[in-house]
Design a protein around this motif. Structure first.
Motif, PDB file in Angstrom:
ATOM      1  N   SER A  59      12.116   9.188   2.189  1.00 48.81           N
ATOM      2  CA  SER A  59      12.876  10.373   2.599  1.00 48.81           C
ATOM      3  C   SER A  59      12.705  11.476   1.567  1.00 48.81           C
ATOM      4  CB  SER A  59      14.349  10.017   2.772  1.00 48.81           C
ATOM      5  OG  SER A  59      14.895   9.602   1.545  1.00 48.81           O
ATOM      6  N   GLY A  60      12.542  12.683   2.047  1.00 47.07           N
ATOM      7  CA  GLY A  60      12.396  13.814   1.170  1.00 47.07           C
ATOM      8  C   GLY A  60      10.957  14.198   0.888  1.00 47.07           C
ATOM      9  N   SER A  61       9.992  13.398   1.294  1.00 50.52           N
ATOM     10  CA  SER A  61       8.592  13.776   1.073  1.00 50.52           C
ATOM     11  C   SER A  61       7.870  13.825   2.417  1.00 50.52           C
ATOM     12  CB  SER A  61       7.900  12.796   0.124  1.00 50.52           C
ATOM     13  OG  SER A  61       7.533  11.642   0.792  1.00 50.52           O
ATOM     14  N   GLU A  62       6.730  14.488   2.414  1.00 46.17           N
ATOM     15  CA  GLU A  62       5.985  14.642   3.659  1.00 46.17           C
ATOM     16  C   GLU A  62       4.747  13.768   3.713  1.00 46.17           C
ATOM     17  OE1 GLU A  62       5.239  18.629   4.752  1.00 46.17           O
ATOM     18  OE2 GLU A  62       7.252  19.291   4.288  1.00 46.17           O
ATOM     19  N   THR A  63       4.239  13.333   2.590  1.00 48.06           N
ATOM     20  CA  THR A  63       3.044  12.494   2.560  1.00 48.06           C
ATOM     21  C   THR A  63       3.276  11.289   1.659  1.00 48.06           C
ATOM     22  OG1 THR A  63       2.093  13.705   0.710  1.00 48.06           O
ATOM     23  CG2 THR A  63       1.495  14.457   2.924  1.00 48.06           C
ATOM     24  N   VAL A  64       2.431  10.309   1.848  1.00 51.26           N
ATOM     25  CA  VAL A  64       2.472   9.111   1.014  1.00 51.26           C
ATOM     26  C   VAL A  64       1.155   9.045   0.260  1.00 51.26           C
ATOM     27  CG1 VAL A  64       2.604   6.604   1.022  1.00 51.26           C
ATOM     28  CG2 VAL A  64       3.924   7.910   2.645  1.00 51.26           C
ATOM     29  N   GLU A  65       1.246   8.888  -1.035  1.00 45.22           N
ATOM     30  CA  GLU A  65       0.044   8.784  -1.843  1.00 45.22           C
ATOM     31  C   GLU A  65      -0.147   7.334  -2.252  1.00 45.22           C
ATOM     32  OE1 GLU A  65       0.163  11.538  -5.040  1.00 45.22           O
ATOM     33  OE2 GLU A  65       0.776  13.177  -3.752  1.00 45.22           O
ATOM     34  N   ALA A  66      -1.391   6.901  -2.271  1.00 46.12           N
ATOM     35  CA  ALA A  66      -1.781   5.543  -2.691  1.00 46.12           C
ATOM     36  C   ALA A  66      -1.118   4.471  -1.834  1.00 46.12           C
ATOM     37  CB  ALA A  66      -1.471   5.315  -4.166  1.00 46.12           C
ATOM     38  N   SER A  67      -1.087   4.705  -0.532  1.00 47.00           N
ATOM     39  CA  SER A  67      -0.499   3.697   0.357  1.00 47.00           C
ATOM     40  C   SER A  67      -1.606   2.875   1.000  1.00 47.00           C
ATOM     41  CB  SER A  67       0.334   4.367   1.442  1.00 47.00           C
ATOM     42  OG  SER A  67      -0.492   5.097   2.300  1.00 47.00           O
ATOM     43  N   ALA A  68      -1.235   1.731   1.485  1.00 45.49           N
ATOM     44  CA  ALA A  68      -2.179   0.849   2.170  1.00 45.49           C
ATOM     45  C   ALA A  68      -2.496   1.406   3.547  1.00 45.49           C
ATOM     46  CB  ALA A  68      -1.593  -0.546   2.293  1.00 45.49           C
ATOM     47  N   ASN A  69      -3.717   1.194   3.981  1.00 40.10           N
ATOM     48  CA  ASN A  69      -4.125   1.643   5.304  1.00 40.10           C
ATOM     49  C   ASN A  69      -3.655   0.605   6.328  1.00 40.10           C
ATOM     50  OD1 ASN A  69      -5.326   2.799   7.488  1.00 40.10           O
ATOM     51  ND2 ASN A  69      -7.422   2.601   6.724  1.00 40.10           N
ATOM     52  N   PRO A  70      -2.800   0.959   7.268  1.00 43.72           N
ATOM     53  CA  PRO A  70      -2.292  -0.036   8.217  1.00 43.72           C
ATOM     54  C   PRO A  70      -3.281  -0.392   9.327  1.00 43.72           C
ATOM     55  CG  PRO A  70      -1.304   2.084   8.673  1.00 43.72           C
ATOM     56  CD  PRO A  70      -2.136   2.248   7.432  1.00 43.72           C
ATOM     57  N   LEU A  71      -4.327   0.416   9.525  1.00 45.21           N
ATOM     58  CA  LEU A  71      -5.267   0.139  10.608  1.00 45.21           C
ATOM     59  C   LEU A  71      -6.028  -1.178  10.421  1.00 45.21           C
ATOM     60  CD1 LEU A  71      -6.460   1.103  13.263  1.00 45.21           C
ATOM     61  CD2 LEU A  71      -8.202   2.310  11.939  1.00 45.21           C
ATOM     62  N   PRO A  72      -6.621  -1.473   9.241  1.00 43.62           N
ATOM     63  CA  PRO A  72      -7.285  -2.769   9.095  1.00 43.62           C
ATOM     64  C   PRO A  72      -6.325  -3.950   9.266  1.00 43.62           C
ATOM     65  CG  PRO A  72      -7.996  -1.304   7.363  1.00 43.62           C
ATOM     66  CD  PRO A  72      -6.876  -0.622   8.078  1.00 43.62           C
ATOM     67  N   GLN A  73      -5.078  -3.779   8.840  1.00 44.88           N
ATOM     68  CA  GLN A  73      -4.114  -4.862   9.012  1.00 44.88           C
ATOM     69  C   GLN A  73      -3.819  -5.106  10.483  1.00 44.88           C
ATOM     70  OE1 GLN A  73      -0.758  -3.634   6.675  1.00 44.88           O
ATOM     71  NE2 GLN A  73      -1.954  -3.566   4.781  1.00 44.88           N
ATOM     72  N   ALA A  74      -3.700  -4.038  11.254  1.00 37.39           N
ATOM     73  CA  ALA A  74      -3.475  -4.187  12.694  1.00 37.39           C
ATOM     74  C   ALA A  74      -4.696  -4.784  13.383  1.00 37.39           C
ATOM     75  CB  ALA A  74      -3.122  -2.836  13.303  1.00 37.39           C
ATOM     76  N   LEU A  75      -5.878  -4.384  12.946  1.00 36.19           N
ATOM     77  CA  LEU A  75      -7.099  -4.942  13.531  1.00 36.19           C
ATOM     78  C   LEU A  75      -7.232  -6.431  13.232  1.00 36.19           C
ATOM     79  CD1 LEU A  75      -9.703  -2.116  12.882  1.00 36.19           C
ATOM     80  CD2 LEU A  75      -8.746  -2.831  15.063  1.00 36.19           C
ATOM     81  N   VAL A  76      -6.896  -6.833  12.013  1.00 39.74           N
ATOM     82  CA  VAL A  76      -6.964  -8.249  11.656  1.00 39.74           C
ATOM     83  C   VAL A  76      -5.964  -9.059  12.479  1.00 39.74           C
ATOM     84  CG1 VAL A  76      -6.528  -9.901   9.796  1.00 39.74           C
ATOM     85  CG2 VAL A  76      -7.932  -7.907   9.364  1.00 39.74           C
ATOM     86  N   LEU A  77      -4.773  -8.530  12.645  1.00 43.13           N
ATOM     87  CA  LEU A  77      -3.767  -9.237  13.442  1.00 43.13           C
ATOM     88  C   LEU A  77      -4.241  -9.394  14.888  1.00 43.13           C
ATOM     89  CD1 LEU A  77      -0.984 -10.494  13.470  1.00 43.13           C
ATOM     90  CD2 LEU A  77      -0.056  -8.253  14.027  1.00 43.13           C
ATOM     91  N   THR A  78      -4.808  -8.342  15.444  1.00 42.02           N
ATOM     92  CA  THR A  78      -5.339  -8.419  16.807  1.00 42.02           C
ATOM     93  C   THR A  78      -6.517  -9.389  16.878  1.00 42.02           C
ATOM     94  OG1 THR A  78      -4.667  -6.138  17.139  1.00 42.02           O
ATOM     95  CG2 THR A  78      -6.225  -7.048  18.712  1.00 42.02           C
ATOM     96  N   ALA A  79      -7.387  -9.356  15.880  1.00 43.06           N
ATOM     97  CA  ALA A  79      -8.543 -10.254  15.869  1.00 43.06           C
ATOM     98  C   ALA A  79      -8.123 -11.710  15.730  1.00 43.06           C
ATOM     99  CB  ALA A  79      -9.490  -9.872  14.737  1.00 43.06           C
ATOM    100  N   ILE A  80      -7.058 -11.978  15.006  1.00 35.36           N
ATOM    101  CA  ILE A  80      -6.567 -13.353  14.888  1.00 35.36           C
ATOM    102  C   ILE A  80      -6.104 -13.872  16.244  1.00 35.36           C
ATOM    103  CG2 ILE A  80      -4.683 -14.762  13.940  1.00 35.36           C
ATOM    104  CD1 ILE A  80      -4.949 -13.109  11.368  1.00 35.36           C
ATOM    105  N   VAL A  81      -5.383 -13.052  16.986  1.00 38.22           N
ATOM    106  CA  VAL A  81      -4.884 -13.468  18.301  1.00 38.22           C
ATOM    107  C   VAL A  81      -6.040 -13.675  19.275  1.00 38.22           C
ATOM    108  CG1 VAL A  81      -3.489 -12.733  20.269  1.00 38.22           C
ATOM    109  CG2 VAL A  81      -2.646 -12.386  17.952  1.00 38.22           C
TER     110      VAL A  81
END
Length: 156
Positions: A59-81
């Motif tokens: 809260s209070g900021s507009e961007t996140v710096e040095a955060s993890a990319n959620p797209l590969p995590q979502a792709l891995v979860l989908t690929a596991i299923v």
């Protein structure tokens, strides 16, 4: 760290490919599962390997710096299923083939091929089953003897 992950990915993919090329059907399915795990590692490695902040904007900021990319995590979860469903289907198909043939050797599974004396699916050795030439008109009706004409009639 990245070299250890790259080596683990290569070893996983090579072992899975080696097992997938085996004559034993159960080993083929196991190799397919290991290759799926190797692909999941590749997708996981495409994101950040190091520790990073979650992709949540405080809260209070507009961007996140040095955060993890959620797209590969979502792709891995989908690929596991999807990989789990594929492995389950392949295992059931392999066990059904083993049960029907009495062997788990892939070379012994020729019973699925049509016999040379089969009247419905004759072997491919006659010229009438060759692909049609340009002077062949496609037909979808049956011949006078009741058999379906595979490619059409040749006009001489």
């Amino acid at each position: 760290m990245i070299w250890a992950l790259a080596m683990a990915i290569w070893v996983t993919l090579l072992v899975g490919a080696r097992l997938a090329m085996s004559r034993d059907l159960v080993r083929c399915v196991l190799g397919l599962a290991i290759v799926a795990s190797g692909v999941n590692l590749v997708l996981f490695a495409s994101g950040r390997v190091t520790t990073a902040l979650p992709a949540v904007i405080p809260s209070g900021s507009e961007t996140v710096e040095a955060s993890a990319n959620p797209l590969p995590q979502a792709l891995v979860l989908t690929a596991i299923v999807i990989g789990f469903a594929l492995i389950c289907f392949a295992l059931v198909a392999a066990l059904r083939l083993i049960d029907g043939s009495g062997s788990d050797n892939a070379a012994d599974l020729v019973y699925a091929e049509p016999r040379p004396t089969d009247p419905v699916v004759p072997p491919y050795d006659a010229p009438e089953f060759d692909p049609p030439s340009p002077e062949v008109e496609p037909t979808g009706h049956r011949s006078p003897d009741g058999a379906r004409e595979p490619h059409g009639r040749v006009h001489a």
